[in-house]
Scaffold this motif. Structure first.
Motif, PDB file in Angstrom:
ATOM      1  N   ALA A 170      30.092 -36.968  -2.522  1.00  0.00           N
ATOM      2  CA  ALA A 170      30.723 -36.900  -3.845  1.00  0.00           C
ATOM      3  C   ALA A 170      30.165 -37.993  -4.757  1.00  0.00           C
ATOM      4  CB  ALA A 170      32.232 -37.028  -3.710  1.00  0.00           C
ATOM      5  N   PHE A 171      30.073 -39.215  -4.239  1.00  0.00           N
ATOM      6  CA  PHE A 171      29.491 -40.304  -5.028  1.00  0.00           C
ATOM      7  C   PHE A 171      28.046 -39.990  -5.413  1.00  0.00           C
ATOM      8  CE2 PHE A 171      32.667 -43.270  -2.890  1.00  0.00           C
ATOM      9  CZ  PHE A 171      33.372 -43.526  -4.058  1.00  0.00           C
ATOM     10  N   GLU A 172      27.253 -39.621  -4.445  1.00  0.00           N
ATOM     11  CA  GLU A 172      25.821 -39.414  -4.693  1.00  0.00           C
ATOM     12  C   GLU A 172      25.573 -38.217  -5.608  1.00  0.00           C
ATOM     13  OE1 GLU A 172      23.952 -41.370  -0.612  1.00  0.00           O
ATOM     14  OE2 GLU A 172      24.205 -39.187  -0.741  1.00  0.00           O
ATOM     15  N   TRP A 181      21.903 -41.383 -12.720  1.00  0.00           N
ATOM     16  CA  TRP A 181      22.044 -42.817 -12.466  1.00  0.00           C
ATOM     17  C   TRP A 181      21.460 -43.178 -11.112  1.00  0.00           C
ATOM     18  CZ3 TRP A 181      28.037 -43.394 -13.427  1.00  0.00           C
ATOM     19  CH2 TRP A 181      28.330 -43.080 -14.769  1.00  0.00           C
ATOM     20  N   ARG A 182      20.944 -44.383 -11.058  1.00  0.00           N
ATOM     21  CA  ARG A 182      20.688 -45.034  -9.782  1.00  0.00           C
ATOM     22  C   ARG A 182      21.920 -45.872  -9.433  1.00  0.00           C
ATOM     23  NH1 ARG A 182      16.015 -48.655 -11.569  1.00  0.00           N
ATOM     24  NH2 ARG A 182      17.510 -48.766 -13.296  1.00  0.00           N
ATOM     25  N   ALA A 183      21.978 -46.357  -8.223  1.00  0.00           N
ATOM     26  CA  ALA A 183      23.136 -47.158  -7.818  1.00  0.00           C
ATOM     27  C   ALA A 183      23.301 -48.377  -8.722  1.00  0.00           C
ATOM     28  CB  ALA A 183      22.990 -47.591  -6.360  1.00  0.00           C
ATOM     29  N   ALA A 184      22.193 -48.986  -9.107  1.00  0.00           N
ATOM     30  CA  ALA A 184      22.247 -50.189  -9.936  1.00  0.00           C
ATOM     31  C   ALA A 184      22.737 -49.907 -11.352  1.00  0.00           C
ATOM     32  CB  ALA A 184      20.874 -50.851  -9.981  1.00  0.00           C
ATOM     33  N   ASP A 185      22.800 -48.630 -11.738  1.00  0.00           N
ATOM     34  CA  ASP A 185      23.250 -48.275 -13.092  1.00  0.00           C
ATOM     35  C   ASP A 185      24.770 -48.234 -13.203  1.00  0.00           C
ATOM     36  OD1 ASP A 185      20.615 -47.943 -14.017  1.00  0.00           O
ATOM     37  OD2 ASP A 185      20.555 -45.866 -13.302  1.00  0.00           O
ATOM     38  N   LEU A 207      33.860 -48.207   2.550  1.00  0.00           N
ATOM     39  CA  LEU A 207      32.669 -47.995   3.373  1.00  0.00           C
ATOM     40  C   LEU A 207      31.773 -46.906   2.779  1.00  0.00           C
ATOM     41  CD1 LEU A 207      34.237 -48.220   6.952  1.00  0.00           C
ATOM     42  CD2 LEU A 207      33.000 -49.998   5.673  1.00  0.00           C
ATOM     43  N   SER A 208      32.376 -45.895   2.172  1.00  0.00           N
ATOM     44  CA  SER A 208      31.592 -44.831   1.527  1.00  0.00           C
ATOM     45  C   SER A 208      30.867 -45.365   0.294  1.00  0.00           C
ATOM     46  CB  SER A 208      32.501 -43.663   1.144  1.00  0.00           C
ATOM     47  OG  SER A 208      33.117 -43.101   2.286  1.00  0.00           O
ATOM     48  N   LEU A 209      31.559 -46.217  -0.467  1.00  0.00           N
ATOM     49  CA  LEU A 209      30.899 -46.849  -1.614  1.00  0.00           C
ATOM     50  C   LEU A 209      29.714 -47.692  -1.159  1.00  0.00           C
ATOM     51  CD1 LEU A 209      33.752 -48.063  -4.008  1.00  0.00           C
ATOM     52  CD2 LEU A 209      31.766 -46.663  -4.645  1.00  0.00           C
ATOM     53  N   GLY A 212      24.482 -48.830  -1.628  1.00  0.00           N
ATOM     54  CA  GLY A 212      23.474 -49.621  -0.943  1.00  0.00           C
ATOM     55  C   GLY A 212      23.512 -51.092  -1.318  1.00  0.00           C
ATOM     56  N   ASP A 213      22.352 -51.638  -1.665  1.00  0.00           N
ATOM     57  CA  ASP A 213      22.245 -53.065  -1.981  1.00  0.00           C
ATOM     58  C   ASP A 213      23.076 -53.466  -3.198  1.00  0.00           C
ATOM     59  OD1 ASP A 213      20.536 -53.350   0.141  1.00  0.00           O
ATOM     60  OD2 ASP A 213      18.705 -53.257  -1.066  1.00  0.00           O
ATOM     61  N   ALA A 214      23.426 -52.494  -4.049  1.00  0.00           N
ATOM     62  CA  ALA A 214      24.205 -52.800  -5.257  1.00  0.00           C
ATOM     63  C   ALA A 214      25.689 -52.959  -4.969  1.00  0.00           C
ATOM     64  CB  ALA A 214      23.991 -51.712  -6.309  1.00  0.00           C
TER      65      ALA A 214
END
Length: 456
Positions: free
Chosen positions: A288-290, A298-302, A322-324, A329-331
């Motif tokens: 759902a997040f992805e 968006w990328r994760a950093a966005d 944990l899903s977030l 990832g690194d963000a």
């Protein structure tokens, strides 16, 4: 496939911490909770005795003849009407200048009016007849019908009922209708009142509700905190006016946010409900997040802010964190996360709709509201950055996430700031209810109770 962009132009919260845009936002950023002892139903048999109640609610404060309508309308329907009037007023829309055949209604509700059915059963002796209007008012779709009639909205009309995410899902499904050009605007509402002895008994039996803080209600909802012990039940609603961007710009509307993406993912795989030993499966939540970020581009950093489900659930706060972490990832350790439910509780579709309102206002004010009671981070939630004090920050992109009871599905929405962060209307838009024109989202216009369509 090219689709029509969709924007949010009006918000109408009805909540335990305030009704209307400004009272709601001021309480939210101040960290003011809405919890207290339950007064609306008998809790003598309930281990949990606290809730988020909408105090001093009077429908006549929002619509003319409200006192008469309230006599036979379920409380959740009354909330829906009040929230919708607030959203329409906030949007400054002249309904008479719009094509009513292309304006629709989408209502999300978790339990509908089932509590009124329980009450009717208790009051109905064999020799007593039932009022004819109950055949309509007790059904889940009655709120959508009433809103359509009240505002003379003759386009698509839908009701969705699939747990606490129903408010966010109503936003997401309305997004699809507008993207495809099937309507110009959708009045979207999430509403529920879960304050009923039977509903509380069911939730108590599932182990969902907090019982440790009955003597200290303000401390009960503790998202991602080590000492959380469950949700706090409650009531409330939120309405939002979604429009195609061309429609909004043609009438000179100001825009809170664009709805950039939406994804709902089911767990599938023969999942079975368990109240005490559920399967911990991150995959549908991560999808759902992805999926939402992918649609938004968006990328994760966005991601600048996450308006989390964060219901103070012992299980699902951990699953969400944990899903977030997996999706970002690194963000993840540096992405701010907050939960409105730390102040509002978990009360069905109204909760997730209020999350969307909060996300709109966070973008406009460039401020993340606090998560109260997050005092001892739960190590099992990982290095999550929970906002515990109101923070001014650059907010362009917000993820809104909601989880349905049982973990059978997960819903996520993406809101992005309009160009320049705040787009004030350059033109003038008149109110069908006689209000003055608006120039900016912060402009306060006098509010008077609205009349139904045939009465205007």
């Amino acid at each position: 496939m090219s689709t029509i962009p969709v924007v949010i132009t009006g918000v109408g919260p009805v909540s335990a911490i305030g009704c209307g845009r400004e009272p709601f936002w001021k309480s939210l950023v101040a960290g003011q909770h809405g919890f207290g002892p339950v007064t609306l139903c008998d809790t003598s048999r309930s281990p949990s005795k606290i809730a988020a109640e909408v105090k001093d609610f009077r429908l006549e404060n929002y619509i003319e003849r409200g006192r008469v309508i309230a006599r036979r309308s379920p409380r959740a329907v009354q909330f829906a009407l009040a929230a919708s009037v607030l959203a329409m007023h906030d949007a400054g829309i002249n309904l008479d200048a719009c094509d009513a055949d292309r304006m629709g209604v989408y209502v999300g509700t978790s339990i509908g009016n089932v509590a009124d059915g329980y009450a009717l059963r208790e009051k109905w002796p064999a020799s007593t007849t039932i009022a004819p209007h109950m055949a309509f008012y007790l059904f889940t779709h009655s709120a959508a019908c009433i809103l359509s009639a009240f505002f003379n909205l003759r386009g698509p009309m839908h009701t969705i009922s699939q747990g606490c995410s129903s408010g966010l899902d109503a936003v997401g499904q309305s997004l699809r209708l507008l993207q495809l050009g099937l309507a110009d605007a959708m009045l979207v509402v999430g509403t529920d009142c879960e304050l009923d002895p039977y509903i509380m008994a069911i939730l108590n039996a599932s182990g969902s509700l907090s019982t440790r803080y009955n003597d200290e209600p303000g401390r009960a909802s503790r998202p991602f905190d080590l000492n959380r012990d469950g949700n706090v039940v409650g009531e409330g609603a939120a309405a939002l006016l979604l429009e195609s961007e061309p429609h909004a710009r043609a009438r000179g509307a100001r825009i809170y946010a664009r709805v950039a993406g939406y994804k709902v993912c089911a767990a599938g795989e023969n999942r079975k409900y368990s109240h005490d030993a559920p399967e911990i499966d991150l995959r549908p939540c991560v999808r759902a997040f992805e999926g939402t970020m992918e649609e938004a581009g968006w990328r994760a950093a966005d991601v600048n802010l996450v308006n989390a489900n964060g219901s103070s659930s012992i299980l699902y706060d951990r699953l969400e964190a944990l899903s977030l972490a997996d999706a970002l990832g690194d963000a993840f350790p540096t992405t701010p996360v907050h939960s409105t439910k730390s102040m509002l509780g978990q009360h069905g579709a109204g909760s997730s709709a209020l999350q969307v309102v909060a996300a709109c206002l966070s973008i406009h004010h460039q401020t993340a509201p606090p998560t109260i009671n997050h005092q001892e981070p739960d190590p099992a939630c990982g290095p999550i950055r929970v906002v515990t004090k109101s923070e001014s920050m650059s907010i362009r992109n917000v993820l809104v996430h909601s989880i349905g009871l049982g973990g059978f599905y997960y819903s996520c929405g993406a809101l992005t700031a309009p160009n320049g962060l705040s787009e004030a209307a350059q033109g003038q838009s008149g109110s069908a209810n006689g209000g003055s024109s608006i120039a900016d989202v912060d402009d306060e216009r006098p509010f008077v109770p609205w009349k139904a369509y045939k009465d205007t």
